[in-house]
Design a protein around this motif. Structure first.
Motif, PDB file in Angstrom:
ATOM      1  N   THR A  63     -15.768 -87.299  29.290  1.00 45.86           N
ATOM      2  CA  THR A  63     -15.304 -88.251  28.292  1.00 45.86           C
ATOM      3  C   THR A  63     -16.500 -88.826  27.543  1.00 45.86           C
ATOM      4  N   GLU A  94     -15.132 -82.527  25.840  1.00 48.28           N
ATOM      5  CA  GLU A  94     -13.732 -82.808  25.474  1.00 48.28           C
ATOM      6  C   GLU A  94     -12.883 -82.929  26.733  1.00 48.28           C
ATOM      7  N   THR A 130      -6.826 -89.682  25.492  1.00 49.73           N
ATOM      8  CA  THR A 130      -7.254 -88.318  25.806  1.00 49.73           C
ATOM      9  C   THR A 130      -6.093 -87.328  25.804  1.00 49.73           C
ATOM     10  N   GLU A 131      -4.839 -87.820  25.801  1.00 51.72           N
ATOM     11  CA  GLU A 131      -3.677 -86.930  25.839  1.00 51.72           C
ATOM     12  C   GLU A 131      -2.818 -87.010  24.588  1.00 51.72           C
ATOM     13  N   SER A 185      -2.081 -83.488  22.854  1.00 50.13           N
ATOM     14  CA  SER A 185      -1.783 -82.303  23.660  1.00 50.13           C
ATOM     15  C   SER A 185      -0.640 -81.485  23.096  1.00 50.13           C
ATOM     16  N   ASN A 211      -9.517 -83.430  26.917  1.00 47.18           N
ATOM     17  CA  ASN A 211      -8.164 -82.896  26.795  1.00 47.18           C
ATOM     18  C   ASN A 211      -8.209 -81.384  26.993  1.00 47.18           C
TER      19      ASN A 211
END
Length: 257
Positions: free
Chosen positions: A96, A70, A8-9, A12, A72
């Motif tokens: 998620t 989403e 999820t990161e 970034s 992130n």
């Protein structure tokens, strides 16, 4: 970016490149979904792993109401800046794939594009079944880069193998056709492959590479050598200042009974 970062990161620190340089999806995908799979034009869509909104835009342009899911924050905020003002039928959820936060039986279509290979494929089934209305459809699709249909793409693949931080590990996560047929099981309604292409100048090619989670960022010892190799690759293969970055958009759709 640390290759061990949570899925999820992972993006970034490359949101801007993702927004500008990742490919869209062919409109023919929606034609197939409506005509052959029978998804209603008015169905509410849960766009799972919506990222910066590339997949979300496809459904908005077709007139669907969309909930972009989403986790992130940087990517979700980029999607809001890009899309929210002109699309009142769009909302966002910081969920998620495995825990969307959406209500039971609230959507007619669950859609997951490029992010599907990061999901827990077993855990998403009961969650997506929960949020789908009776008879609702799940759609999973990717832009799969063609690896060897041209000398340029074959050389680009070698560049990723030489310089990517964890390229092989990420590439192996993508599900093949047999895996997806098994995942849908008897609920599979159809599958399709559609051509898709980006024509990129050098800045576009550079941004496309740097949008990938396995591309070393500035400060990494492979970053400068990778860009020098990319420049040489582009100069060797560009025609009229551009290269053809070719994909097949692979899609699978069905129920989750």
């Amino acid at each position: 970016m640390n290759p061990s970062a949570a899925p999820t990161e992972r993006f970034s620190d490359r949101v801007a490149d993702y927004v500008r340089y990742r490919p869209g999806y062919p409109p023919a995908l929606l034609d197939w979904l409506h005509r052959d799979i029978g998804v209603a034009a008015g169905a509410t869509v849960a766009d799972i792993g919506a990222g910066t909104g590339i997949s979300t835009r496809l459904f908005l342009d077709a007139g669907h109401r969309v909930v972009a899911v989403e986790p992130n924050a940087a990517m979700r905020q980029a999607a809001e800046r890009w899309l929210a003002a002109g699309h009142p039928q769009l909302s966002f959820a910081a969920g998620t794939a495995e825990a969307t936060t959406l209500a039971d039986a609230s959507v007619g279509l669950v859609s997951a594009a490029q992010a599907f290979h990061w999901f827990d494929a077993d855990a998403v089934r009961p969650e997506w079944r929960r949020i789908l209305q009776p008879g609702g459809i799940a759609l999973v699709y990717w832009n799969s880069r063609l690896l060897d249909v041209s000398p340029f793409l074959a050389a680009y693949e070698r560049l990723l193998q030489d310089y990517g931080t964890d390229y092989s590990t990420v590439a192996e996560r993508y599900q093949d056709d047999a895996t997806m047929r098994a995942w849908f099981g008897a609920g599979l309604r159809g599958r399709v492959q559609l051509p898709n292409v980006q024509h990129l100048d050098f800045d576009g090619l550079r941004g496309r590479l740097l949008s990938s989670s396995y591309a070393p960022q500035p400060g990494h010892p492979r970053h400068a050598p990778m860009l020098a190799a990319l420049r040489a690759l582009f100069d060797a293969h560009a025609v009229d200042g551009r290269v053809a970055f070719e994909y097949r958009t692979r899609a699978f759709a069905g129920t989750l009974d």
